[in-house]
Enzyme design. Sequence first.
Site, PDB file in Angstrom:
ATOM      1  N   GLN A 129       2.398  -2.742  73.320  1.00 18.10           N
ATOM      2  CA  GLN A 129       3.253  -1.597  72.997  1.00 18.10           C
ATOM      3  C   GLN A 129       2.539  -0.241  73.108  1.00 18.10           C
ATOM      4  OE1 GLN A 129       6.181  -1.801  69.540  1.00 18.10           O
ATOM      5  NE2 GLN A 129       4.648  -0.473  68.655  1.00 18.10           N
ATOM      6  N   GLU A 130       1.297  -0.163  72.595  1.00 20.14           N
ATOM      7  CA  GLU A 130       0.656   1.153  72.499  1.00 20.14           C
ATOM      8  C   GLU A 130      -0.809   1.114  72.907  1.00 20.14           C
ATOM      9  OE1 GLU A 130       1.298   2.708  68.503  1.00 20.14           O
ATOM     10  OE2 GLU A 130       3.319   1.870  68.486  1.00 20.14           O
ATOM     11  N   HIS A 170       9.062  -0.089  73.335  1.00 24.07           N
ATOM     12  CA  HIS A 170       9.192   1.370  73.472  1.00 24.07           C
ATOM     13  C   HIS A 170       9.390   1.835  74.902  1.00 24.07           C
ATOM     14  CE1 HIS A 170       6.856   1.864  69.423  1.00 24.07           C
ATOM     15  NE2 HIS A 170       8.075   1.404  69.270  1.00 24.07           N
ATOM     16  N   ARG A 172       7.083   6.775  63.274  1.00 24.44           N
ATOM     17  CA  ARG A 172       7.863   5.672  63.844  1.00 24.44           C
ATOM     18  C   ARG A 172       8.279   6.067  65.258  1.00 24.44           C
ATOM     19  NH1 ARG A 172       8.939   1.441  60.152  1.00 24.44           N
ATOM     20  NH2 ARG A 172       8.975   0.333  62.123  1.00 24.44           N
ATOM     21  N   SER A 173       8.759   5.081  66.012  1.00 22.60           N
ATOM     22  CA  SER A 173       9.199   5.406  67.376  1.00 22.60           C
ATOM     23  C   SER A 173      10.406   6.341  67.359  1.00 22.60           C
ATOM     24  CB  SER A 173       9.502   4.129  68.163  1.00 22.60           C
ATOM     25  OG  SER A 173      10.346   3.270  67.440  1.00 22.60           O
ATOM     26  N   GLU A 217       7.510   7.060  72.521  1.00 27.56           N
ATOM     27  CA  GLU A 217       6.537   7.832  71.749  1.00 27.56           C
ATOM     28  C   GLU A 217       5.797   8.845  72.618  1.00 27.56           C
ATOM     29  OE1 GLU A 217       4.198   5.092  69.378  1.00 27.56           O
ATOM     30  OE2 GLU A 217       5.946   4.642  68.136  1.00 27.56           O
ATOM     31  N   LYS A 266      -1.579   8.229  63.402  1.00 30.72           N
ATOM     32  CA  LYS A 266      -1.030   8.080  64.752  1.00 30.72           C
ATOM     33  C   LYS A 266       0.368   8.673  64.757  1.00 30.72           C
ATOM     34  CE  LYS A 266       1.090   3.445  64.961  1.00 30.72           C
ATOM     35  NZ  LYS A 266       1.220   2.215  65.758  1.00 30.72           N
TER      36      LYS A 266
END
Length: 421
Positions: A165-166, A157, A367-368, A207, A389
Site C-alpha cells: 500500500q505505502e 489506495h 487516514r486515506s 494519499e 505520516k
Amino acid sequence: MAFDISNATATEVLDSRGRPTLSVVVTLGDGTTAEAGVPSGASTGTREAVELRDGDPARYGGGGVLGAAHNVDGELNDLLAGRPWADLAEVDAAMCALDGTPNKARLGANAILGVSMAVARALAAADGVPLFEWLPPVASTRRLPVPCFNVLNGGAHAPNPLDFQEFMVCPLGAPTMREAVRAGAEVYQALRRRLVADGHDTGLGDEGGFAPNLAEPEDVLRLIVAAIGDAGYTPGVDGVAIALDPAASEFFVDGGYRVAGRLHSSSEMVARYAAMVDEFPIWSIEDGLGEQDPVGWKRLTGELGARVQLVGDDNFCTNPDIIAAAIGDGIANAALIKVNQIGTVTETLEAMRICHDAGYGQMVSHRSGETPDTFIADLAVATGCGQIKSGAPARGERVAKYNRLIRIAAERPGLRYGLAE
Ligand code: PGA
Ligand code: ZN
C-alpha cells in the site's frame, strides 16, 4: 478549570476522496468556537471503532453521514450543553458511556471523535495556547516529528497492480523540520522525473503518492533509492530512509500473502522482508503481516524486531487494551496512532502512553480520507512521539499537516526535530 459547552453541531461535508465525512463545530460557554474535520480510512482494521454511515443507497452509495451528524446535533449536544465539565477526559468518558457500546457503534466514532477534537481545540483557544502546547505531553519533551512521506501508493489506495500500500521516505538525518519537508518534496519531484523517464504514468493514489503500473515491491524500492540519490540525499538513516506499510491484511488470501500474483506463506513473507531490509535502507515496516496472523507477527518480531521498527496498525487499531495485550505477547515494537480508529482524543493519548511506557514507538497517522484539519500535527508535537505520516508532500489535505509542522517549528525555534530518544 471547569468549563461549559453551549453547543455542538455537525455538518456532512466531503473528504479528500469525495466521500462524506463530518465537520463538527463546538461552542464553549464563553463563546469560543472551534471546528474539527473527521478522517476516514479505506484499509481498516476489523476492530476499529465504528464509523457510522447511513447505508442509504440513494445517497453517496450508502456512505452518507447524516445519521452521525444528527447524533451530534441531538444526543451528544443534549449531553454536553448546559452543565459544567472538569476536563476533556470527562467529556470523552461521558460520550462513550452515552454511546453504551464497546466500539462506539451506536452514536458513531465519527460523531464522537469530531466532538472530542473540536472540544480540545476550543479549550486550547480559550486558554490562549496553541493546541500542541495544550495537549498533555506523553514523552518527557515535546518535539517536531520525522515526517514519513508516502511517495508511492498501491493496495487499497490505487488501482495499479501493486499489492503493497505505502512506500514512504523519511528524512531521519535532516537537521530541522523545514529541511525534512524540503527533502521529502525534493525526493518526490525526483521520483516523478524517474517515472517519466522510465515511461510510467504519474497519476496519484489516494494519499498523493504516485501510482505507476508496477507490481513487485523491490522494483519500487530500487526506484525510490535512485530518486533519493538524484535529489542529492544519502539513502539511509543518516539521510533519507524508507518506511513501508504493505497493509498486509489486504493481501492475505487462502491462508497466505499474495504479492504480484505469487502466494507466500507467513514465513516466506518474513524471509522476503528480511531480504528487503538487507538490500534497501528500510528502517520501519508497518503491517508487514495481516491482523489475521498473530503467530506470524510474533515470528516477524523475533526475526526483524531488533533491526527495524515494526508498526502495528490493523492489528492494534489505536486501542489501549489491544496494544497492552500485544506488548505482553511481544508483538511488534511500535504502534500506528490514528485518532478515528479509537474515537476520542483521551483514548488516543492513553494508547500513546501505554506504548511510551513499554518502549514501543508511536507513529501518528492521517487516514486515506482526509480533510484540511491539522489536529494530528499538533498531536505529534505535543506528545513528543517523534514520528508522523500524512501522505505525500503534495495535495492540500496532506501538505496541510506538514505545513502546520513547519509553522510550529518557525514559532518555536527551541523545539528539537527528530525521533524520540
Ligand atoms: P487507511 O490507510 O487510512 O486507508 O486505513 C492508512 C494505513 O493503512 O495506514
Ligand atoms: Zn497502515
